[in-house]
Every structure is written in structure tokens, then in C-alpha cells.
Design an enzyme around this catalytic site. Structure first.
Site, PDB file in Angstrom:
ATOM      1  N   ARG A  56       0.874  -1.096   0.122  1.00 12.22           N
ATOM      2  CA  ARG A  56      -0.044  -0.161   0.115  1.00 12.22           C
ATOM      3  C   ARG A  56       0.768   1.331   0.088  1.00 12.22           C
ATOM      4  O   ARG A  56       1.974   1.342   0.608  1.00 12.22           O
ATOM      5  CB  ARG A  56      -0.975  -0.021   1.314  1.00 12.22           C
ATOM      6  CG  ARG A  56      -1.993  -0.991   1.094  1.00 12.22           C
ATOM      7  CD  ARG A  56      -2.982  -0.866   2.415  1.00 12.22           C
ATOM      8  NE  ARG A  56      -2.282  -1.246   3.577  1.00 12.22           N
ATOM      9  CZ  ARG A  56      -1.811  -0.430   4.630  1.00 12.22           C
ATOM     10  NH1 ARG A  56      -2.006   0.965   4.252  1.00 12.22           N
ATOM     11  NH2 ARG A  56      -1.012  -0.779   5.623  1.00 12.22           N
ATOM     12  N   LYS A 198      -8.545  -2.338   0.272  1.00  9.64           N
ATOM     13  CA  LYS A 198      -8.801  -1.618   1.401  1.00  9.64           C
ATOM     14  C   LYS A 198      -9.422  -0.336   1.379  1.00  9.64           C
ATOM     15  O   LYS A 198      -9.900   0.280   2.313  1.00  9.64           O
ATOM     16  CB  LYS A 198      -7.267  -1.133   1.744  1.00  9.64           C
ATOM     17  CG  LYS A 198      -6.639  -2.430   2.374  1.00  9.64           C
ATOM     18  CD  LYS A 198      -7.229  -2.955   3.643  1.00  9.64           C
ATOM     19  CE  LYS A 198      -6.404  -4.058   4.470  1.00  9.64           C
ATOM     20  NZ  LYS A 198      -7.154  -4.872   5.113  1.00  9.64           N
ATOM     21  N   HIS A 217     -11.175  -4.504  11.766  1.00  4.78           N
ATOM     22  CA  HIS A 217      -9.917  -5.217  10.985  1.00  4.78           C
ATOM     23  C   HIS A 217      -9.612  -6.553  11.728  1.00  4.78           C
ATOM     24  O   HIS A 217      -8.695  -6.289  12.537  1.00  4.78           O
ATOM     25  CB  HIS A 217      -8.834  -4.222  10.715  1.00  4.78           C
ATOM     26  CG  HIS A 217      -7.800  -4.605  10.038  1.00  4.78           C
ATOM     27  ND1 HIS A 217      -6.413  -4.363  10.155  1.00  4.78           N
ATOM     28  CD2 HIS A 217      -7.810  -5.390   8.993  1.00  4.78           C
ATOM     29  CE1 HIS A 217      -5.611  -4.790   9.354  1.00  4.78           C
ATOM     30  NE2 HIS A 217      -6.493  -5.689   8.421  1.00  4.78           N
ATOM     31  N   SER A 235      -1.481  -6.573   9.396  1.00  2.00           N
ATOM     32  CA  SER A 235      -0.858  -7.618   8.366  1.00  2.00           C
ATOM     33  C   SER A 235       0.591  -7.910   8.828  1.00  2.00           C
ATOM     34  O   SER A 235       1.370  -7.652   9.388  1.00  2.00           O
ATOM     35  CB  SER A 235      -0.655  -6.787   7.016  1.00  2.00           C
ATOM     36  OG  SER A 235       0.072  -7.721   6.047  1.00  2.00           O
ATOM     37  N   LYS A 239      -3.670 -12.988  11.418  1.00  5.75           N
ATOM     38  CA  LYS A 239      -5.040 -12.931  11.601  1.00  5.75           C
ATOM     39  C   LYS A 239      -5.693 -14.463  10.478  1.00  5.75           C
ATOM     40  O   LYS A 239      -6.603 -14.998  10.862  1.00  5.75           O
ATOM     41  CB  LYS A 239      -5.589 -11.767  10.745  1.00  5.75           C
ATOM     42  CG  LYS A 239      -5.777 -10.626  11.699  1.00  5.75           C
ATOM     43  CD  LYS A 239      -6.241  -9.149  11.393  1.00  5.75           C
ATOM     44  CE  LYS A 239      -6.605  -9.153   9.826  1.00  5.75           C
ATOM     45  NZ  LYS A 239      -5.160  -8.903   9.428  1.00  5.75           N
ATOM     46  N   THR A 240      -5.007 -14.222   9.114  1.00  3.19           N
ATOM     47  CA  THR A 240      -5.457 -15.083   8.143  1.00  3.19           C
ATOM     48  C   THR A 240      -5.138 -16.516   8.504  1.00  3.19           C
ATOM     49  O   THR A 240      -5.895 -17.704   8.513  1.00  3.19           O
ATOM     50  CB  THR A 240      -4.849 -14.885   6.870  1.00  3.19           C
ATOM     51  OG1 THR A 240      -5.178 -13.507   6.573  1.00  3.19           O
ATOM     52  CG2 THR A 240      -5.016 -15.957   5.571  1.00  3.19           C
ATOM     53  N   ASP A 254     -10.355 -11.341   7.200  1.00  4.29           N
ATOM     54  CA  ASP A 254      -9.729  -9.735   7.288  1.00  4.29           C
ATOM     55  C   ASP A 254     -10.789  -8.665   7.880  1.00  4.29           C
ATOM     56  O   ASP A 254     -10.107  -7.588   8.494  1.00  4.29           O
ATOM     57  CB  ASP A 254      -9.059  -9.305   6.203  1.00  4.29           C
ATOM     58  CG  ASP A 254      -8.002  -8.333   6.167  1.00  4.29           C
ATOM     59  OD1 ASP A 254      -7.254  -8.259   7.233  1.00  4.29           O
ATOM     60  OD2 ASP A 254      -8.080  -7.306   5.365  1.00  4.29           O
ATOM     61  N   ARG A 319       1.425 -12.336  -1.997  1.00  5.16           N
ATOM     62  CA  ARG A 319      -0.112 -12.353  -1.555  1.00  5.16           C
ATOM     63  C   ARG A 319      -0.894 -13.546  -2.621  1.00  5.16           C
ATOM     64  O   ARG A 319      -0.310 -13.896  -3.601  1.00  5.16           O
ATOM     65  CB  ARG A 319      -0.872 -11.139  -1.653  1.00  5.16           C
ATOM     66  CG  ARG A 319      -0.199 -10.016  -0.897  1.00  5.16           C
ATOM     67  CD  ARG A 319      -0.791 -10.085   0.523  1.00  5.16           C
ATOM     68  NE  ARG A 319      -0.622  -9.218   1.467  1.00  5.16           N
ATOM     69  CZ  ARG A 319      -1.345  -8.949   2.735  1.00  5.16           C
ATOM     70  NH1 ARG A 319      -2.157  -9.604   2.986  1.00  5.16           N
ATOM     71  NH2 ARG A 319      -0.964  -7.876   3.333  1.00  5.16           N
TER      72      ARG A 319
END
Length: 529
Positions: A56, A198, A217, A235, A239-240, A254, A319
């Protein structure tokens, strides 16, 4: 409100002969490969490289300063204002740029699995592979829904259009501009697909609180007994990975909303980091990457096209984007009840936070507002090594409203549903980054599973003398020396010094919250100077 000029320009663009509306997965793969945008990997995924922008670009993100929203936005380094005149000028240029393309690809779909608060969206892409990305990440309409679909928000993605800062009023050639009034997102100068995902999350973070819904988030899953768990974190914190559990149904990885009905996924897919991905450690994610999935900046073998997930030569921020149904064990639809367990994930590069600790209400609010982690290499431009950062509510880049709006909503829901909150460090142990080692995933899974199962409710704890955090003395399957981070360091005095250094950073960061109750500061934060 959309002006006639803006609406006419958009309608003219979408009615062009070069527009492909709702192309199929197979069509998009054919287009992307024949146009040289991407390659097909050995496992059938579409593999694309995004050039110099592999993360980003937060310094290039703006919100248009408009009468209907300017008094609500928490303006500052994250939410940077840009004038309506600059937006209108760039909008015209982007429209003309897209009109001139041989082909455009349009996805129509939704954000939000709860139909009571669902946002209908459309995304216009000049790259076929990026249209496949949004097809995977957002909620795909049925044939019947498509016949009545009317977009409430539009993304115009023009990666090959580069702004001229001297003329266009941007910071660089790249721009991500959200107009909440005109309901349009302009993206130019970057091929990183995560900007589209996002941007809509930021929009939902603005819209949902008006309806009493907390946008979060976080990832979420649900057990056989209907027990819901949330995993907050930036990130790279897990989380994933941690939400993809074969024994629990995945709600989403997410972005979620928490309404009076319970928790719902905002998206229709997953955007997993896949650096060092292996079938042994993360079988669900590994198996989800197949035909129709999109790989971003993953290096393929030139001959076999087999992905090398250990190769970080393009970026650490490799990713995989895939529809949520590629994960076998999912909640259908992507909704469930109210959470009983909330996990705050942090990747602590200082190596001083406990691998798991149980939080009081005040500590939960303090750590939610602090949002501490270590920003990992590649997630944003310019980040080449982990560095300490505080991201309010574990998602400050995506929060248009003041942080206290989200924190107060979370506090109310914790009280209302008696949720237990845990802080989990997936970062380093035995020393800081470069000295210690990363927490073992199997240990983290064991600790998190114990928390969700309620096994940490009535056990013996000890208190960390610097942070005041309650640390379990024993968890079956986890070495006891891991549970107290001070014991994992070879030099306890060095641990104390580094821990106090981090505690100081916590206090300095929290000074920006001028209107937060003293209880959260005195009872929730570090206790030792």
C-alpha cells in the site's frame, strides 16, 4: 450526492464498446495471459507482478474534503484532505484514460454479507487480472441479484495512469482518492491490487457506525457450538493463518462488521500473505490456491511454473487472493452470532510481550486503542525491516472517524456479550528481532485454541511486572519457559531494559488520546517506568 457531470461521465464510460461487464473467471484468465498481464502457475492460479509498488501507498491516499463529511472525518496524517477541484480534475483524466483503452473489465458485487447493511459496489479495471482479484475478494452476486444491481460505490482503477504532482496536486504519480459524497474511489499509478480492497474497507468504516455497526479489521471463525472468535491484528500478525482452522468454520479472514445480529464478513474472499507458505504449516491456505486464485509477486519457476513461496526477491509481501469457498470449512453465509473470545494479535519485534495474556476490560480498551505491532517488511512502501508501530484499533490506515468512536463501540459490545479478550504475541521470543526467534506457530495455535475453549478461565496466572499482563503459568502442549517472556531471555536484565523501552513507547503513544478515561490509562497500560 453525485453531480450530473460525474454521473454522465461514468455512464458514458460504462456504455463503451470496450467494456466487459461481469466476465467469467475463465475469460479473465484467458485475457490476462493473452495480454501478457500475468502467467498461469502450475497449480492453476493466475500469477501477476505489480512492479515497483508491492504494498500500500499510505502517503498517496486522500479523502475529498466535502460538506457532507468533512466535520466527521478525523483529519491528520492518515486521513489527508484533498480538494474537490483536484478530485474533479483527476476524475476527468482517469475517465478519458480508461475510455481510450482497448478493453475494460467491470465487476459488480457487494461488500457486507449481512443484507441489512450491504453496500453494492462496482469496480472498473484496465487489467483483467485485477478484475479477477476483485471478483475473488468481494461478494459475488447471484444471476438474479445481478439483474437488479445498482452500484452505491464505484472504484475506477487505472494503474497505468500516472499523475503529475506539479499539475494534479498529488504527492507522487500514485493516488488513492475517496470521495464519500460522490461515492467514487480513484486509483492511479499503482498496480498493487490491495488498494482496491482497502479502499472499500475504509468506506465501510465510515458508513457502518452510522447504523450502530462496529467495523473491524479482524478475522473470525465459529466452532460447532456456535462459539465465535475474533482475531484483530495488522498484516503479518497471523489473522489469516490462525482463523483458518480445520476444526472451526471460517467466517472471514480480514474485515468484519459486528451488528445487533452478530458478526458478518465484509468480503467474499481472502487475501493471504504467502511468504514461506507450506502445505505442512498452513494446509487450508495452501490448498485454496488453485484455478481462479490470484498470486501477487510470487516468483514462479521459469520452466515448471511452480511457485517458490520462500523467494522474497520481489517483496516480503507476497499475496494470494482467492474466493472464500476455496476454503473447505466455511460458514455459509459468512455470518455468525456474537463473539465470546476476542484475540488481539501483535508481532512484537522487541521480543518482550507474553505469547498470550488475559486482559481486563481496561487493558482491552488500552491495547485496542494502542494497536501495537511491528510493521513487517514489504507491507508498505519503504519498510525494509520490522519496526515498532502503533496502529489505532489495529487498523488506523482504514479508519476515517475518530478512534474513540470504534473503541467505545467495542467496549459496549464486550460488556453486552461478556466477551473474554486476550493479547497474543506472534512475534519474537528469547530476544528482540535479530537475536531471538519467531514464536512457533504450533505453540501459538495451542494457546489460542485453549483460550477459545475456555481452558484459560480458571487457571493460575502470574503478572508481568512491567506491563501488568496476566500470563498463564501452564498450558498443556506449550513449554513453560515460553509463557513468561522474561524467562525466555538468556539475560533477564536485558529483558527488563527492552521491556521498559517498549513500555515508554506505549505511554508516549497514548498521550494522543486526550479524551480517554483515566481508568484506561492507569489500569490498562504498563505499570512500571
Amino acid at each position: 450526492m453525485i453531480s450530473a457531470k460525474i454521473e454522465n461521465g461514468l455512464n458514458e464510460l460504462l456504455s463503451g464498446a470496450n467494456v466487459n461487464i461481469q466476465p467469467s473467471v475463465a475469460e479473465l484468465i484467458e485475457k490476462a495471459t493473452s495480454r501478457g498481464e500475468a502467467k498461469l502457475s502450475a497449480d492453476g492460479a493466475l500469477s501477476a507482478e505489480t512492479g515497483k509498488y508491492t504494498g500500500r501507498s499510505p502517503k498517496d491516499k486522500f479523502i475529498v474534503e466535502e460538506p457532507s463529511s468533512k466535520d466527521k472525518i478525523d483529519w491528520g496524517k492518515v486521513n489527508r484532505p484533498i480538494s474537490q477541484e483536484i478530485f474533479d480534475s483527476l476524475y476527468t483524466k482517469v475517465i478519458n484514460h480508461l475510455k481510450a483503452k482497448d478493453e475494460l473489465f467491470v465487476f459488480k458485487g457487494y461488500a457486507g454479507a449481512d443484507k441489512e447493511s450491504q453496500l453494492s459496489i462496482q469496480v472498473v479495471n484496465e487489467f483483467a487480472w485485477q478484475n479477477l482479484f476483485v471478483h475473488n475478494l468481494f461478494i459475488r452476486p447471484t444471476e438474479e441479484e445481478l439483474t437488479t444491481h445498482e452500484a452505491q460505490f464505484t472504484i475506477l482503477s487505472a494503474p497505468t495512469f500516472k499523475a503529475d504532482p506539479a499539475v494534479d496536486g498529488t504527492e507522487s504519480e500514485t493516488f488513492i482518492i475517496v470521495s464519500l459524497e460522490k461515492r467514487i474511489v480513484l486509483i492511479g499509478g499503482t498496480e498493487y491490487a490491495g488498494e482496491m480492497k482497502k479502499s472499500i474497507f475504509s468506506v465501510m468504516n465510515y458508513l457502518l457506525p452510522e447504523h450502530g455497526i462496529l467495523p473491524m479489521h479482524c478475522s473470525a471463525n465459529v466452532g460447532e457450538e456456535g462459539d465465535v472468535a475474533l482475531f484483530f491484528g495488522l498484516s503479518g500478525t497471523g489473522k489469516t493463518t490462525l482463523s483458518a482452522d480445520a476444526k472451526r468454520k471460517l467466517i472471514g479472514d480480514d474485515e468484519h462488521g459486528w451488528s445487533d445480529n452478530g458478526v458478518f464478513n465484509i468480503e467474499g474472499g481472502c487475501y493471504a500473505k504467502c511468504i514461506n507458505l507450506s502445505k505442512e504449516k498452513e494446509p487450508e491456505i495452501f490448498g485454496a490456491i488453485r484455478f481462479g486464485s490470484v498470486l501477487e509477486n510470487v516468483v514462479l519457476d521459469d520452466k515448471t511454473r511452480v511457485p517458490d513461496y520462500d523467494d522474497n526477491s520481489l517483496t516480503e509481501n507476497t499475496r494470494a487472493a482467492y474466493p472464500i469457498h476455496n476454503i473447505e470449512n466455511i460458514a455459509k453465509p459468512s455470518m455468525a452470532g456474537h463473539p465470546k473470545t476476542i484475540v488481539f494479535l501483535t508481532a512484537d519485534a522487541f521480543g518482550v510481550l507474553p505469547p498470550i495474556s488475559k486482559l481486563t476490560k481496561e487493558q482491552a480498551m488500552y491495547h485496542f486503542l494502542s494497536g501495537f505491532t511491528s510493521k513487517l517488511a514489504g507491507t508498505e512502501r519503504g519498510i525494509t525491516a520490522p519496526e515498532a508501530t502503533f496502529s489505532t484499533c489495529f487498523g488506523s490506515p482504514f479508519l476515517p472517524l475518530p478512534a474513540t468512536v470504534y473503541a467505545e463501540m467495542l467496549g459496549q459490545k464486550i460488556d453486552e456479550h461478556n466477551a473474554q479478550v486476550f493479547l497474543v504475541n506472534t512475534g519474537w521470543t528469547g530476544g528482540e528481532y535479530g537475536v531471538g526467534k519467531r514464536m512457533e506457530l504450533k505453540h501459538t495455535r495451542t494457546m489460542v485454541n485453549a483460550a477459545i475453549a475456555g481452558q484459560l478461565n480458571d487457571i493460575e496466572f502470574e503478572v508481568n511486572e512491567i506491563f501488568g499482563l496476566a500470563m498463564p503459568k501452564a498450558i498443556e502442549g506449550v513449554p513453560s519457559e515460553v509463557l513468561n517472556p522474561r524467562n525466555a531471555w538468556s539475560d533477564p536484565a536485558a529483558y527488563d531494559k527492552k521491556a521498559k523501552e517498549l513500555a515508554h513507547l506505549f505511554r508516549e503513544n497514548f498521550k494522543k488520546f486526550k479524551y480517554v478515561s483515566d481508568d484506561f490509562v492507569q489500569k490498562g497500560g504498563p505499570i512500571a517506568e
